[in-house]
Design a protein around this motif. Structure first.
Motif, PDB file in Angstrom:
ATOM      1  N   LEU A 172      31.779  37.614  42.077  1.00 26.33           N
ATOM      2  CA  LEU A 172      32.599  38.495  41.248  1.00 26.33           C
ATOM      3  C   LEU A 172      31.747  39.023  40.105  1.00 26.33           C
ATOM      4  CD1 LEU A 172      35.244  39.761  40.196  1.00 26.33           C
ATOM      5  CD2 LEU A 172      35.705  37.569  39.030  1.00 26.33           C
ATOM      6  N   VAL A 173      31.617  40.341  40.028  1.00 27.53           N
ATOM      7  CA  VAL A 173      30.938  40.989  38.907  1.00 27.53           C
ATOM      8  C   VAL A 173      32.003  41.516  37.956  1.00 27.53           C
ATOM      9  CG1 VAL A 173      29.479  42.916  38.178  1.00 27.53           C
ATOM     10  CG2 VAL A 173      28.899  41.609  40.242  1.00 27.53           C
ATOM     11  N   VAL A 174      31.909  41.117  36.684  1.00 31.86           N
ATOM     12  CA  VAL A 174      32.837  41.592  35.658  1.00 31.86           C
ATOM     13  C   VAL A 174      32.032  42.436  34.688  1.00 31.86           C
ATOM     14  CG1 VAL A 174      34.557  40.973  33.934  1.00 31.86           C
ATOM     15  CG2 VAL A 174      34.158  39.453  35.886  1.00 31.86           C
ATOM     16  N   CYS A 175      32.232  43.741  34.742  1.00 33.06           N
ATOM     17  CA  CYS A 175      31.445  44.642  33.892  1.00 33.06           C
ATOM     18  C   CYS A 175      32.087  46.012  33.887  1.00 33.06           C
ATOM     19  CB  CYS A 175      30.008  44.738  34.410  1.00 33.06           C
ATOM     20  SG  CYS A 175      28.935  45.802  33.422  1.00 33.06           S
ATOM     21  N   ALA A 176      32.217  46.611  32.718  1.00 31.26           N
ATOM     22  CA  ALA A 176      32.806  47.940  32.619  1.00 31.26           C
ATOM     23  C   ALA A 176      31.911  48.964  33.309  1.00 31.26           C
ATOM     24  CB  ALA A 176      33.009  48.319  31.157  1.00 31.26           C
ATOM     25  N   GLN A 177      32.523  49.897  34.029  1.00 34.03           N
ATOM     26  CA  GLN A 177      31.806  50.948  34.740  1.00 34.03           C
ATOM     27  C   GLN A 177      31.941  52.239  33.958  1.00 34.03           C
ATOM     28  OE1 GLN A 177      32.124  50.656  38.876  1.00 34.03           O
ATOM     29  NE2 GLN A 177      31.629  52.770  39.346  1.00 34.03           N
ATOM     30  N   ARG A 178      30.793  52.861  33.671  1.00 30.11           N
ATOM     31  CA  ARG A 178      30.835  54.104  32.907  1.00 30.11           C
ATOM     32  C   ARG A 178      31.552  55.197  33.703  1.00 30.11           C
ATOM     33  NH1 ARG A 178      25.568  52.391  31.878  1.00 30.11           N
ATOM     34  NH2 ARG A 178      24.701  53.897  33.379  1.00 30.11           N
ATOM     35  N   GLY A 221      31.611  57.824  42.776  1.00 31.57           N
ATOM     36  CA  GLY A 221      32.099  57.152  43.985  1.00 31.57           C
ATOM     37  C   GLY A 221      31.062  56.168  44.500  1.00 31.57           C
ATOM     38  N   GLY A 222      31.199  55.783  45.774  1.00 26.78           N
ATOM     39  CA  GLY A 222      30.284  54.814  46.350  1.00 26.78           C
ATOM     40  C   GLY A 222      30.594  53.410  45.888  1.00 26.78           C
ATOM     41  N   LYS A 223      29.589  52.533  45.993  1.00 28.93           N
ATOM     42  CA  LYS A 223      29.795  51.137  45.655  1.00 28.93           C
ATOM     43  C   LYS A 223      29.919  50.942  44.146  1.00 28.93           C
ATOM     44  CE  LYS A 223      27.414  49.206  49.684  1.00 28.93           C
ATOM     45  NZ  LYS A 223      26.312  48.352  50.160  1.00 28.93           N
ATOM     46  N   PRO A 224      30.577  49.865  43.729  1.00 23.59           N
ATOM     47  CA  PRO A 224      30.646  49.571  42.291  1.00 23.59           C
ATOM     48  C   PRO A 224      29.251  49.280  41.751  1.00 23.59           C
ATOM     49  CG  PRO A 224      32.240  48.272  43.549  1.00 23.59           C
ATOM     50  CD  PRO A 224      31.326  48.902  44.534  1.00 23.59           C
ATOM     51  N   ALA A 229      32.566  39.924  48.041  1.00 25.14           N
ATOM     52  CA  ALA A 229      31.926  40.344  46.792  1.00 25.14           C
ATOM     53  C   ALA A 229      32.827  41.360  46.116  1.00 25.14           C
ATOM     54  CB  ALA A 229      30.552  40.936  47.063  1.00 25.14           C
ATOM     55  N   LEU A 230      33.189  41.093  44.877  1.00 26.92           N
ATOM     56  CA  LEU A 230      34.202  41.872  44.169  1.00 26.92           C
ATOM     57  C   LEU A 230      33.662  42.368  42.831  1.00 26.92           C
ATOM     58  CD1 LEU A 230      36.976  39.209  44.741  1.00 26.92           C
ATOM     59  CD2 LEU A 230      36.903  41.433  45.900  1.00 26.92           C
ATOM     60  N   TRP A 231      34.214  43.468  42.381  1.00 28.51           N
ATOM     61  CA  TRP A 231      33.894  43.990  41.042  1.00 28.51           C
ATOM     62  C   TRP A 231      35.183  44.322  40.315  1.00 28.51           C
ATOM     63  CZ3 TRP A 231      35.515  48.810  39.381  1.00 28.51           C
ATOM     64  CH2 TRP A 231      35.090  49.177  38.078  1.00 28.51           C
ATOM     65  N   VAL A 232      35.205  44.057  39.018  1.00 30.00           N
ATOM     66  CA  VAL A 232      36.324  44.446  38.180  1.00 30.00           C
ATOM     67  C   VAL A 232      35.772  44.767  36.791  1.00 30.00           C
ATOM     68  CG1 VAL A 232      36.885  42.126  37.292  1.00 30.00           C
ATOM     69  CG2 VAL A 232      38.720  43.821  37.570  1.00 30.00           C
ATOM     70  N   PRO A 233      36.282  45.803  36.123  1.00 29.15           N
ATOM     71  CA  PRO A 233      35.731  46.148  34.808  1.00 29.15           C
ATOM     72  C   PRO A 233      36.065  45.128  33.731  1.00 29.15           C
ATOM     73  CG  PRO A 233      37.622  47.534  35.319  1.00 29.15           C
ATOM     74  CD  PRO A 233      37.307  46.765  36.565  1.00 29.15           C
ATOM     75  N   ALA A 267      45.814  42.465  33.080  1.00 28.26           N
ATOM     76  CA  ALA A 267      46.876  42.963  33.951  1.00 28.26           C
ATOM     77  C   ALA A 267      46.691  44.458  34.215  1.00 28.26           C
ATOM     78  CB  ALA A 267      48.237  42.706  33.305  1.00 28.26           C
ATOM     79  N   GLY A 268      46.757  44.837  35.481  1.00 26.92           N
ATOM     80  CA  GLY A 268      46.662  46.239  35.853  1.00 26.92           C
ATOM     81  C   GLY A 268      45.256  46.751  36.104  1.00 26.92           C
ATOM     82  N   ALA A 269      44.220  45.979  35.769  1.00 28.80           N
ATOM     83  CA  ALA A 269      42.854  46.431  36.019  1.00 28.80           C
ATOM     84  C   ALA A 269      42.615  46.559  37.519  1.00 28.80           C
ATOM     85  CB  ALA A 269      41.858  45.448  35.410  1.00 28.80           C
ATOM     86  N   ARG A 270      41.900  47.601  37.936  1.00 32.32           N
ATOM     87  CA  ARG A 270      41.643  47.805  39.361  1.00 32.32           C
ATOM     88  C   ARG A 270      40.337  47.125  39.761  1.00 32.32           C
ATOM     89  NH1 ARG A 270      43.316  50.532  43.568  1.00 32.32           N
ATOM     90  NH2 ARG A 270      44.912  51.671  42.384  1.00 32.32           N
ATOM     91  N   TYR A 271      40.411  46.353  40.827  1.00 33.01           N
ATOM     92  CA  TYR A 271      39.210  45.726  41.384  1.00 33.01           C
ATOM     93  C   TYR A 271      38.782  46.491  42.634  1.00 33.01           C
ATOM     94  CZ  TYR A 271      42.036  43.608  45.116  1.00 33.01           C
ATOM     95  OH  TYR A 271      42.858  43.422  46.192  1.00 33.01           O
ATOM     96  N   ARG A 272      37.521  46.340  42.989  1.00 32.75           N
ATOM     97  CA  ARG A 272      36.986  46.936  44.205  1.00 32.75           C
ATOM     98  C   ARG A 272      36.096  45.917  44.898  1.00 32.75           C
ATOM     99  NH1 ARG A 272      34.069  52.318  42.534  1.00 32.75           N
ATOM    100  NH2 ARG A 272      33.795  52.449  44.801  1.00 32.75           N
ATOM    101  N   CYS A 273      35.880  46.139  46.191  1.00 30.91           N
ATOM    102  CA  CYS A 273      35.012  45.264  46.985  1.00 30.91           C
ATOM    103  C   CYS A 273      33.699  45.981  47.280  1.00 30.91           C
ATOM    104  CB  CYS A 273      35.693  44.873  48.297  1.00 30.91           C
ATOM    105  SG  CYS A 273      37.270  44.023  48.085  1.00 30.91           S
TER     106      CYS A 273
END
Length: 357
Positions: A85-91, A98-101, A124-128, A132-138
């Protein structure tokens, strides 16, 4: 890496990504940011959580180094696989592209190193951020996405609340529990420690041991009331008592059974001493605090306490051994061997002369 929840301490399922991510602050004891969290899949089926590891996101040149540091604790846990799990804000620009996190290179490097050790990456997951309500991606499947539930409503949060455990807003917030009291108090107590040690040179060692034992028992009784406020003289006498390795080693037994009231009462005392005693004497209380915290599943806090002990006294053998054990992911039940009696001796429970009874 920071080893946190030891294997077998959590009832969270690995099958639901949203629930797993939302439960991560409870697994670590704090809400991670800018972090890689690696969650082991526990034998025999790989459907339950094993050891949980966390590290700061490294620069690209240190990715393999971080990945290699994961291998030993995961092998010690007999992990059948891991979830990253990567926890990091995406610019904004990255999100629009688009593409991978972000940090896919890190996930790839970790996956390769672990695969070479026989530990596959199951997910393998990413979330900013974890809210509650934060969107995760794989990372592996672009169609795998969703929104997090309220972290306070997860099974892990319910279990922690029922046991009185706290989830901190950040790792730094957790670390502030160990912050020392004011400098003036530490200076006073340091001077008293010097005077105290000089006055004991000619005293009978047997009498000193019994007096030190009584001091510890009395402080534990005070901690049980929930109103632990040590005077300068009490703090100094306790620091001196714990400097006797026989007493310090006996006090390790107060951590068992892990997580029960007696262990919590002892931890309250050790924490008060860590904050209120100068170096190098505070190392003994910090070591006891770290040992007890790790046995009840608070690996992150245990590591902080042991770092505190080694900062106070870098040559502290027990603290160094415990810190290395946590780094390697040694299961807590193996560390209970440091308490061959399975609990505290009679004098600490007040059932023999020298105790409180």
């Amino acid at each position: 890496m920071t080893t946190s929840t030891p294997a077998g301490q959590s009832t969270v399922s690995l099958r639901d990504p949203a629930q797993l991510i939302a439960a991560t602050p409870c697994l670590l004891g704090f809400r991670p940011t800018d972090s890689l969290v690696v969650i082991a899949h526990r034998p025999p089926t790989g459907s339950r959580i094993g050891v949980v590891l966390r590290g700061d996101l490294p620069p690209p040149r240190y990715r393999k180094q971080l990945a290699r540091s994961l291998v030993a604790p995961l092998l010690a846990d007999q992990a059948l696989g891991v979830t990253q799990l990567v926890v990091c804000a995406q610019r904004k620009a990255q999100a629009q592209a688009g593409g991978k996190p972000i940090h896919s290179g890190l996930v790839k490097a970790v996956s390769e190193v672990l695969a070479n050790a026989g530990i596959p990456t199951k997910h393998a997951l990413w979330v900013p951020e974890i809210r509650a309500g934060a969107r995760y991606r794989c990372y592996q499947d672009p169609t795998c996405t969703g929104r997090l539930p309220d972290p306070a409503t997860t099974v892990a949060a319910t279990v922690m609340a029922s046991t009185g455990q706290v989830t901190f807003g950040s790792r730094a917030e957790m670390g502030r529990l160990l912050d020392p009291v004011d400098a003036a108090t530490l200076t006073r107590r340091g001077e008293l420690l010097d005077e105290w040690s000089d006055s004991l040179v000619t005293e009978d060692s047997g009498r000193v041991l019994e007096r030190d034992r009584r001091e510890v028992v009395a402080a534990l009784a005070q901690s049980r009331t929930g109103k632990l406020r040590l005077t300068d003289e009490q703090a100094v006498r306790l620091a001196w008592a714990l400097s006797d390795r026989r007493i310090r080693d006996d006090c390790l037994g107060l951590a068992l059974p892990a997580g029960e009231r007696r262990a919590h009462d002892a931890e309250r005392l050790w924490l008060e001493l860590v904050r209120g005693i100068p170096a190098p004497e505070r190392a003994e209380a910090a070591c006891l605090l770290g040992f007890s915290a790790y046995l009840r599943g608070e690996g992150a806090f245990a590591g902080m306490a042991l770092d505190n002990a080694l900062d106070a006294y870098p040559a502290h053998v027990l603290a160094a051994m415990l810190a290395e054990s946590i780094r390697l992911g040694v299961p807590p039940d193996r560390l209970t061997r440091l308490v061959p009696t399975g609990g505290p001796p009679d004098w600490l429970t007040g059932t023999t002369p020298g105790g409180s009874g």
